[in-house]
Scaffold this motif. Sequence first.
Motif, short mmCIF file in Angstrom:
data_model
loop_
_atom_site.label_atom_id
_atom_site.label_comp_id
_atom_site.label_asym_id
_atom_site.label_seq_id
_atom_site.Cartn_x
_atom_site.Cartn_y
_atom_site.Cartn_z
N PRO A 162 0.81 -1.23 0.00
CA PRO A 162 0.00 0.00 0.00
C PRO A 162 0.83 1.27 0.00
O PRO A 162 0.46 2.26 -0.65
N TRP A 163 1.96 1.27 0.71
CA TRP A 163 2.82 2.47 0.69
C TRP A 163 3.34 2.74 -0.72
O TRP A 163 3.48 3.90 -1.13
N GLN A 164 3.61 1.69 -1.47
CA GLN A 164 4.10 1.88 -2.83
C GLN A 164 2.98 2.31 -3.78
O GLN A 164 3.24 3.01 -4.76
N VAL A 165 1.73 1.93 -3.47
CA VAL A 165 0.60 2.51 -4.20
C VAL A 165 0.56 4.02 -3.96
O VAL A 165 0.39 4.81 -4.90
N LEU A 166 0.74 4.42 -2.72
CA LEU A 166 0.79 5.85 -2.39
C LEU A 166 1.91 6.55 -3.15
O LEU A 166 1.71 7.66 -3.67
N ALA A 167 3.06 5.92 -3.22
CA ALA A 167 4.19 6.52 -3.94
C ALA A 167 3.83 6.78 -5.39
O ALA A 167 4.14 7.85 -5.95
N GLY A 168 3.17 5.83 -6.03
CA GLY A 168 2.76 6.03 -7.42
C GLY A 168 1.74 7.14 -7.56
O GLY A 168 1.81 7.96 -8.49
N ALA A 169 0.78 7.18 -6.63
CA ALA A 169 -0.26 8.21 -6.70
C ALA A 169 0.31 9.61 -6.50
O ALA A 169 -0.21 10.59 -7.05
N ALA A 170 1.39 9.70 -5.73
CA ALA A 170 1.94 11.01 -5.38
C ALA A 170 2.91 11.56 -6.41
O ALA A 170 3.37 12.71 -6.26
N GLU A 171 3.23 10.80 -7.44
CA GLU A 171 4.19 11.27 -8.43
C GLU A 171 3.74 12.60 -9.04
O GLU A 171 2.63 12.72 -9.55
N GLY A 172 4.60 13.59 -8.96
CA GLY A 172 4.31 14.89 -9.55
C GLY A 172 3.36 15.77 -8.75
O GLY A 172 3.07 16.89 -9.17
N ALA A 173 2.91 15.29 -7.58
CA ALA A 173 1.93 16.06 -6.82
C ALA A 173 2.58 17.12 -5.93
O ALA A 173 1.90 18.05 -5.48
N GLY A 174 3.85 16.97 -5.64
CA GLY A 174 4.56 17.96 -4.82
C GLY A 174 4.07 18.06 -3.39
O GLY A 174 4.04 19.16 -2.82
N LEU A 175 3.68 16.94 -2.79
CA LEU A 175 3.14 16.97 -1.43
C LEU A 175 4.26 16.97 -0.39
O LEU A 175 5.35 16.43 -0.61
N ASP A 176 3.98 17.58 0.74
CA ASP A 176 4.85 17.53 1.90
C ASP A 176 4.31 16.49 2.89
O ASP A 176 3.10 16.24 2.93
N GLY A 177 5.20 15.92 3.70
CA GLY A 177 4.78 14.91 4.64
C GLY A 177 5.13 15.25 6.07
O GLY A 177 6.04 16.03 6.34
N ARG A 178 4.37 14.66 7.00
CA ARG A 178 4.66 14.76 8.43
C ARG A 178 4.42 13.41 9.07
O ARG A 178 3.39 12.76 8.81
N LEU A 179 5.35 12.97 9.89
CA LEU A 179 5.18 11.74 10.65
C LEU A 179 4.53 12.11 11.98
O LEU A 179 5.11 12.84 12.78
N LEU A 180 3.32 11.62 12.20
CA LEU A 180 2.56 11.97 13.40
C LEU A 180 2.73 10.97 14.53
O LEU A 180 2.45 11.30 15.69
N PHE A 181 3.13 9.76 14.20
CA PHE A 181 3.25 8.71 15.22
C PHE A 181 4.19 7.64 14.72
O PHE A 181 4.15 7.27 13.54
N GLU A 182 5.03 7.14 15.62
CA GLU A 182 5.92 6.02 15.30
C GLU A 182 6.18 5.24 16.58
O GLU A 182 6.63 5.80 17.58
N ASP A 183 5.88 3.95 16.57
CA ASP A 183 6.11 3.10 17.73
C ASP A 183 6.04 1.66 17.27
O ASP A 183 5.66 1.37 16.13
N ALA A 184 6.40 0.75 18.16
CA ALA A 184 6.36 -0.67 17.84
C ALA A 184 5.76 -1.46 18.99
O ALA A 184 6.39 -2.36 19.56
N PRO A 185 4.52 -1.16 19.36
CA PRO A 185 3.86 -1.96 20.40
C PRO A 185 3.66 -3.38 19.90
O PRO A 185 3.43 -3.61 18.72
N TYR A 186 3.79 -4.31 20.81
CA TYR A 186 3.62 -5.73 20.45
C TYR A 186 4.64 -6.19 19.41
O TYR A 186 4.45 -7.20 18.74
N GLY A 187 5.73 -5.43 19.25
CA GLY A 187 6.78 -5.83 18.32
C GLY A 187 6.48 -5.57 16.87
O GLY A 187 7.18 -6.09 15.99
#
Length: 246
Positions: free
Chosen positions: A212-237
Amino acid sequence: MLVAAAVCPCPPLLVPEIATGAAPELDAARAACADAVGLLAAARPDRLYVVGPTPGGARGTYPAGAVGSFAGFGVDLSVRLGEGAAADHDARPAEEAHDRALPTSLAVGAWLLGRAGWADAPIEGLGVDETAAPDVCAGLGRGLAASAERVALLVMGDGSACRTVKAPGYLDERAEGFDAAAARALGAADGAALLALDTELADELKAAGRAPWQVLAGAAEGAGLDGRLLFEDAPYGVGYFVAAWS
């Protein structure tokens, strides 16, 4: 054109009724997901696609109104894609509403949208084969982006499932590095880095979000979007990330 995207993890444990007593452990993840979905609404899209990983047999499109159930996780709860709040157990069975029930990843996405009371644009679901090659995923994304003037994506998917000895895939020392690279790419809206994620390694680490992330990458080509990471963790491994692109 893609105007906004939200990236969210897709464990059924996001649904408090499934997590029961452990529900507070994912409160921060739920709050970040709510923020990301809110940013989708602010982009005023003409169409929203919910994209999530599925086994090969469940790939393909799911129309608005498709139903998913969490009965397999011991909870009498159904959700409907694109019809406001989450449905209760009296919702029509999926086979009466549409031919196929929503796969788990899309059902969690439908739950997030229902929780937000989404009514901002028509919705469609897309189940992506977890084993799909990067170029196939990117092509799917380009097709979604070209389908309307203003397209938004809710992209469901987890990182590695091998961060600890108690993780579903046990401990793999490569998992932390893989997740760090994915988090950087998602936070920077770096489509090229997402497409460069190693497919074989992602499979070995049980990283269901890769396709799914690579689907997003294809959709975003040429769109010039900025990103923000709102959450990152590894509960339950398991690596969980929430990001917003706009």
